[in-house]
Design an enzyme around this catalytic site. Structure first.
Site, PDB file in Angstrom:
ATOM      1  N   HIS A  82      -0.787  32.364  39.253  1.00 14.74           N
ATOM      2  CA  HIS A  82       0.159  33.371  38.779  1.00 14.74           C
ATOM      3  C   HIS A  82      -0.145  34.679  39.495  1.00 14.74           C
ATOM      4  CE1 HIS A  82       2.921  35.347  35.944  1.00 14.74           C
ATOM      5  NE2 HIS A  82       2.087  36.357  36.028  1.00 14.74           N
ATOM      6  N   CYS A  83       0.812  35.163  40.259  1.00  8.74           N
ATOM      7  CA  CYS A  83       0.621  36.381  41.045  1.00  8.74           C
ATOM      8  C   CYS A  83       0.956  37.593  40.181  1.00  8.74           C
ATOM      9  CB  CYS A  83       1.515  36.353  42.285  1.00  8.74           C
ATOM     10  SG  CYS A  83       1.302  37.790  43.354  1.00  8.74           S
ATOM     11  N   ILE A  84      -0.052  38.413  39.901  1.00  9.43           N
ATOM     12  CA  ILE A  84       0.170  39.596  39.068  1.00  9.43           C
ATOM     13  C   ILE A  84       0.914  40.684  39.838  1.00  9.43           C
ATOM     14  CG2 ILE A  84      -1.841  39.119  37.641  1.00  9.43           C
ATOM     15  CD1 ILE A  84      -3.386  41.173  39.267  1.00  9.43           C
ATOM     16  N   ASN A  87       4.506  39.352  39.787  1.00 10.59           N
ATOM     17  CA  ASN A  87       4.894  39.045  38.414  1.00 10.59           C
ATOM     18  C   ASN A  87       5.639  37.720  38.326  1.00 10.59           C
ATOM     19  OD1 ASN A  87       5.036  39.512  35.650  1.00 10.59           O
ATOM     20  ND2 ASN A  87       7.021  40.525  35.792  1.00 10.59           N
ATOM     21  N   ASN A  88       5.088  36.702  38.950  1.00  6.65           N
ATOM     22  CA  ASN A  88       5.711  35.386  38.901  1.00  6.65           C
ATOM     23  C   ASN A  88       4.674  34.333  39.265  1.00  6.65           C
ATOM     24  OD1 ASN A  88       7.697  33.503  38.510  1.00  6.65           O
ATOM     25  ND2 ASN A  88       8.763  33.875  40.438  1.00  6.65           N
TER      26      ASN A  88
END
Length: 260
Positions: A82-84, A87-88
């Site tokens: 999950h890429c902070i 945001n996805n």
């Protein structure tokens, strides 16, 4: 020289536009597993009796590398992480766009680093050719700040690219690498040799995504005890045996506990 600046400006603009496009693709792409039920209550009556694990939140059979993201509350096919920043979740649907984005970011940052360094050296070599001394100082300060900032971000981005190249070579996802590294650290903490089929990457490569258990579990300069330990002889998981306490020591213990 004028043609070089023209080509460099157009190339940088194209790379910037492509990077924005890939970033939007990663951010707004829905990587949810196609079999997941959306906006419906799961039906627990007619579940298939198969050997695959099941996600009862999304009501789907979890195929290999299908994971439920607690942040997005959905199952993602070929889940990587999950890429902070975007945001996805990054999965099968948008991993290629994510890979293109980090490569384009390295190209853009590298262009800024090389250009700022060239302008800095040109200003230093030109010397008194600038009409105003304050303009020369402004150019030196601006190019120095651009060079230092973009060099730092370029180093981090290149490190991230190398990390994902190593994952591709070992046929692992980011989540699989983190889980395997945790299991490797737990084995070492238990006094055993780590698994022979996994070797962690050097800390200079995986520091961008992984924090050692010794730092996360450290409290009062001690590592938290394991809930269970591995037997050195049988190599099987065994629960720690309770200490043998005599009657007198047990009575003394109860007195200490009951005493105010």
């Amino acid at each position: 020289e004028g043609m070089l600046q023209y080509v460099l400006g157009i190339g940088y603009a194209l790379v910037w536009l492509a990077l924005i496009g890939c970033g939007v693709r990663v951010s707004y792409c829905d990587p949810t597993h196609p079999d997941a039920l959306r906006g419906k209550e799961p039906n627990f009556v007619n579940l298939k009796d198969d050997s695959l694990p099941r996600c009862y939140r999304c009501n789907i059979s979890k195929e290999p590398r299908t994971e439920h993201c607690n942040t997005c509350n959905r199952c993602v096919k070929q889940f990587d992480h999950h890429c902070i920043w975007l945001n996805n979740c990054v999965g099968e649907a948008n991993y290629s766009a994510f890979w293109s984005a980090i490569c384009l970011a390295a190209l853009m940052l590298g262009t800024v680093v090389v250009t700022s360094l060239a302008l800095f050296l040109e200003c230093v070599m030109a010397g008194s050719s600038y009409r105003r001394v304050d303009m020369e100082a402004l150019v030196l300060a601006t190019t120095s700040v651009l060079f230092l900032l973009n060099s730092f971000f370029l180093a981090v981005d290149v490190n991230f690219i190398v990390f994902h190249l190593c994952l591709q070579y070992n046929k692992l996802t980011t989540l699989e690498y983190i889980l395997a590294h945790n299991a490797y650290d737990r084995a070492l903490e238990s006094g055993l040799e780590g698994p022979t089929n996994f070797r962690p990457l050097p800390r200079c490569i995986d520091w961008v995504v992984f924090q050692p258990r010794s730092k996360r579990k450290k409290k009062a300069n001690q590592i938290a005890p394991m809930p269970a330990r591995y037997s050195q002889d049988s190599k099987e998981l065994a629960s720690p045996s309770p200490p043998v306490v005599g009657k007198e020591s047990l009575a003394e213990t109860w007195k200490k506990v009951a005493s105010p």
